[in-house]
Structures are given as structure tokens and as C-alpha cells.
Design an enzyme around this catalytic site. Sequence first.
Site, PDB file in Angstrom:
ATOM      1  N   GLU A  90       0.907  -0.808   0.680  1.00  0.00           N
ATOM      2  CA  GLU A  90       0.217   0.127   0.320  1.00  0.00           C
ATOM      3  C   GLU A  90       0.892   1.190   0.022  1.00  0.00           C
ATOM      4  OE1 GLU A  90      -3.179  -1.461   2.608  1.00  0.00           O
ATOM      5  OE2 GLU A  90      -2.458  -0.467   3.241  1.00  0.00           O
ATOM      6  N   CYS A 103       3.504   7.835   1.578  1.00  0.00           N
ATOM      7  CA  CYS A 103       3.697   6.968   3.088  1.00  0.00           C
ATOM      8  C   CYS A 103       3.926   5.927   2.063  1.00  0.00           C
ATOM      9  CB  CYS A 103       2.576   7.126   3.893  1.00  0.00           C
ATOM     10  SG  CYS A 103       2.503   5.912   4.860  1.00  0.00           S
ATOM     11  N   CYS A 110       4.527  -8.475   7.481  1.00  0.00           N
ATOM     12  CA  CYS A 110       5.555  -7.552   8.292  1.00  0.00           C
ATOM     13  C   CYS A 110       5.481  -8.637   9.889  1.00  0.00           C
ATOM     14  CB  CYS A 110       5.187  -6.695   9.475  1.00  0.00           C
ATOM     15  SG  CYS A 110       6.189  -5.895  11.017  1.00  0.00           S
ATOM     16  N   CYS A 114       2.804  -6.910  15.726  1.00  0.00           N
ATOM     17  CA  CYS A 114       2.138  -6.038  17.238  1.00  0.00           C
ATOM     18  C   CYS A 114       0.230  -6.651  17.157  1.00  0.00           C
ATOM     19  CB  CYS A 114       2.504  -4.366  16.709  1.00  0.00           C
ATOM     20  SG  CYS A 114       3.981  -3.845  16.537  1.00  0.00           S
ATOM     21  N   CYS A 117      -1.907  -3.983  14.618  1.00  0.00           N
ATOM     22  CA  CYS A 117      -1.250  -4.052  13.952  1.00  0.00           C
ATOM     23  C   CYS A 117      -1.904  -5.078  12.239  1.00  0.00           C
ATOM     24  CB  CYS A 117      -0.254  -3.870  13.416  1.00  0.00           C
ATOM     25  SG  CYS A 117       0.744  -3.385  11.511  1.00  0.00           S
ATOM     26  N   CYS A 340      -2.780   0.599   7.844  1.00  0.00           N
ATOM     27  CA  CYS A 340      -1.801   0.774   7.751  1.00  0.00           C
ATOM     28  C   CYS A 340      -2.208  -1.170   7.857  1.00  0.00           C
ATOM     29  CB  CYS A 340      -0.985   0.450   8.420  1.00  0.00           C
ATOM     30  SG  CYS A 340       0.393  -0.518   8.395  1.00  0.00           S
TER      31      CYS A 340
END
Length: 349
Positions: A90, A103, A110, A114, A117, A340
Amino acid sequence: MKIIHDLSLTELKRELEEIIEKMPRFRAGQIFNWMSDYATFDEMTNIPNELRQTLKEHYIDEPVKIAKELISKDGTRKFLLELSDGNAVEGVLMEYKYGNTICISTQCGCRMGCSFCATGIDGLARNLTAGEMLGEVLAINKHIGGTKADRKITNIVLMGCGEPLDNYDNVVKFIKLISDKEGFNLSQRNISLSTCGLADKIKKLADEDLGITLTISLHATTDESRKKIMKVANAYNLKELFFAIKYYFEKTKRRIVFEYIELDMNTNKDDAIRIKELCKGLSYHMNLIPINSTPHSVEENPALKPASKQKSSEFWENLKELGISATTRRTLGSDISGACGQLRRSSKN
Ligand code: SAH
Ligand code: SF4
């Protein structure tokens, strides 16, 4: 096939000399110039046709394609960006009075996990190359009518999908490529890198002598509370993290920015006092972020309970009284899968 944007001008010269016999030296410079406009090989009109065909046989000229664009009521534009192997990341474009900030993503997924997220849910698919990160910027710059000579993108934040410092070498190469005087020539001062806090990599980054702003996703003020929402807190405690941050600050003298999700558990008066303690000696700013929708519910993880409006405004007052500079970030584009990782996930379903 190789991505041509992965190459610096020196590398491009060297490779072309190997591939092509008796190529005039100025050709590599011409091609490199076109690359910053995100021109396809077919659009490189002053390059002889035969050479363009050879380039096509060896290199990818569009490592990133805009697959989808969503425009929010507040003007934020979110892009689903397709990579040449079909993976997607993205990018978000935010227009401000002083310019356009983009951004961008550094990884597909990832592995930091977390709990708040969406990017981390399926783990890490792969790292992006430096040329793919460059492609994100250049594709969007071209899409909004920009060129190398007339840049529409003025600021970059590495805050999309992925943990930049978990893809260290490619990210550092990207920063060097995007700020290359012969290339897109964007000042390193206009680049921010956001990390969940890989302390050893922060120290390494400090020694690179880059002019970028370091942003830390802090989100809690004790190891115990941080561990409830961020797995990385098990690898590096706050003492180690702040040791690294202070090293970065000493080396670069750049103001540190902290990202801080406003949760019920982390917006107490004691948290404000601990922030002041932890940040002693730093020049810094706190970005307070209202939490966006999370992959785990509050029932699953009570630590994710958002702070009430009253609690977050009291927290801001507490910070102010302690002389801490803090602003609440506008929630940009919340009507277009703002958080995100959300758009990328919805495209896969
Ligand atoms: N991996 C890096 C950069 C990408 S995440 C990092 O963690 O800093 C970009 C920012 O979005 C981080 O500050 C992250 O904590 C924040 N974020 C992730 N999920 C969020 C959510 N649901 N609500 C608000 N902020 C979120
Ligand atoms: Fe990764 Fe950053 Fe999301 Fe954490 S917040 S899972 S580090 S992208």
C-alpha cells in the site's frame, strides 16, 4: 528479470558496459534520467530502438503498478500497488499546504506481530527491494503529473506495510537512491523512517550519516505494558531502546518523533511522567494517534481498549504541563481502509 531501479548510476553504467558492446558513455546517464520520470523503455524516446529492445530483455521498467486508487472524503488518496511477482503493498498520498507527503511500504507483510496492526496478521511474505520502494514513489509521482524536474512528491514517510529496519540494507539503499543528485534528488531531511524499535539497527542507522528523521512507535511507557501489545518489547526493553535512540540523537542532532496510540492503559498521568523521564536529553515530539480498527478485539486483548475522549484530552494536558510537545494526528482516510495493511488484506480476500 532484474529491476532496473535497483541500480545506482554507477551500477547501471557497469552493467550496460557488460551487456552492450561499444555503448557511448552518455547513454547510461540518459537512461538514468528517464528512470526518475518513471518512463517505460518505450517512452525513452532519445534511446535508439535497438538498445531499448536489449533493455527490455534484461530489465523490468515498471516494478510497481497502481492497481487501485481510493480517494477519501478528506482528500487522502490510498493506492494498492502491485509488484512484478503479483504481491501487493500500500501507498498513501496526503496533500498538505506545504506539499505532498507519501507513505510507502518496505515489506509485503511484517513479522513483528504488533497486536493492533493489520499488516502483521499473515507474517512476512517478502522484503521489497530498493528499486521497488523507489518505484512506489515514482509511480505515484507520475500518476499525479510529476516528473523528475517538477517533483509533485515533497516528503516521504516509511510508514506503510512492513518494518523498515527489518529490511535494513534495501531501505538504506533506497534512501541513497531517492536522494541521489543524479536521480530524483529528494532531500534526506524530507524523509522519515518509522520503526517499532529494533535497537541494534537504530544504532547502525545512526552511523550511516543520513539526514532522515527517526520516528519510534513507542505506544507504552513500561516494559510490562509494551509487551502486552508489541512482541518486539520481548527482544529489546525500553532501556536498550532509549539507549539506541539517544545514540541516534547524539550522532544526528535530528529531533526524534514518537508515535503513541491512545489506549486506556497508556494515557495515565504516570505515563506522561515516565515519557518525560525516558526522553531526558532528547529533543522530541509526541504524535498521539487515535487507535484505528485492530485485527484483535478488546475481548481478545484488553490492553487494546481505546482511551476515552476525555482521557486522551487529559493526557494531552498532562504532557503540556510537563512541557512536552505533542499533537494529535488527524485520522486521515479512515473511510478508505485507513489503517496500515487493511487495503492490502481486503484485496486478497
Ligand atoms: N513498522 C513500522 C512502520 C509501519 S507501521 C512501525 O511500526 O513503526 C506505521 C505506524 O502505524 C506505526 O506507528 C504503527 O504503530 C501504527 N499503527 C499500526 N496499526 C495501527 C492501528 N490499528 N491504529 C493506529 N495506528 C496503527
Ligand atoms: Fe509491523 Fe509496524 Fe505493523 Fe508492528 S506496527 S506489525 S512493526 S508494520
